[in-house]
Design a protein around this motif. Structure first.
Motif, short mmCIF file in Angstrom:
data_model
loop_
_atom_site.label_atom_id
_atom_site.label_comp_id
_atom_site.label_asym_id
_atom_site.label_seq_id
_atom_site.Cartn_x
_atom_site.Cartn_y
_atom_site.Cartn_z
N ARG A 85 0.83 -1.21 0.00
CA ARG A 85 0.00 0.00 0.00
C ARG A 85 0.86 1.26 0.00
O ARG A 85 0.58 2.20 -0.74
CB ARG A 85 -0.92 0.00 1.22
N LEU A 88 2.71 1.58 -3.51
CA LEU A 88 1.77 1.90 -4.58
C LEU A 88 1.19 3.31 -4.39
O LEU A 88 0.90 3.99 -5.38
CB LEU A 88 0.68 0.85 -4.66
N SER A 89 1.04 3.74 -3.14
CA SER A 89 0.63 5.13 -2.88
C SER A 89 1.69 6.10 -3.37
O SER A 89 1.37 7.12 -3.98
CB SER A 89 0.37 5.35 -1.39
N TYR A 94 -2.22 3.53 -5.91
CA TYR A 94 -3.09 2.92 -4.89
C TYR A 94 -4.41 3.68 -4.80
O TYR A 94 -4.43 4.89 -4.68
CB TYR A 94 -2.40 2.91 -3.52
#
Length: 181
Positions: A85, A88-89, A94
């Motif tokens: 997370r 990907l953020s 995300y």
């Protein structure tokens, strides 16, 4: 996609999004080559994809960068989920192109027969056993769903079949004679 650069990040900065100073995953990661091989073997690049046993999210990232897939990544380990997370953020993916869920890989709770593609990020390094076969079969769309699991040089391809007894409708009312069964 339109409105984004080559890395999948928005052209114009959005609220709460900052451009990462470096890529969140190494460019020479085995997941990059695996993503290319998966898309070539699948012969499509759009639709829903499940990354069953996503690990740190590297395969989901690589697939999102080079395709139009909407990816749902699942892993059992909350630490791996947190890392995926975060990375990907950082990449701006995300919540827009990739969702990461923590859950049992043999019973994800995702809808049956919805995924056009099922992959496994952990299988890229750990081999085919990283993703349970029964859940893969349950998730695959019966008309054209493909699972590609394993290391890049030895992907196992599984193609979903239509349900037993499913008809072949060619016209609005079953066939050219409009027999409707």
């Amino acid at each position: 996609p339109a409105g984004s650069n080559q890395r999948g990040a928005p052209d114009k900065p959005q609220v709460g999004w900052t451009r990462p100073s470096s890529p969140p995953y190494p460019e020479d990661s085995p997941h990059v080559g695996a993503a290319r091989e998966i898309l070539k073997a699948a012969d499509f690049s759009e639709g829903y994809c499940v990354d069953l046993g996503c690990g740190n999210g590297a395969l989901a990232y690589a697939l999102a960068k080079i395709s139009g897939l909407q990816i749902i990544a699942v892993d059992e380990d909350f630490r791996r989920v947190a890392v995926a997370r975060r990375k990907l953020s950082e990449a701006g993916l995300y919540g827009t192109r990739v969702a990461v869920l923590q859950g049992d890989l043999s019973d994800t709770g995702l809808p049956s027969r919805f995924a056009r593609l099922v992959v496994s990020g952990r299988s890229v390094t750990e081999g085919r056993r990283a993703a349970p076969d029964q859940e893969i079969g349950r998730l695959l769309h019966p008309y054209g769903g493909v699972a590609l699991i394993g290391k890049p040089d030895g992907l196992r391809r599984t193609v979903a079949r239509p349900p037993t007894g499913a008809g072949e409708w060619t016209h609005q009312y079953a066939d050219a004679g409009n027999t409707l069964c």
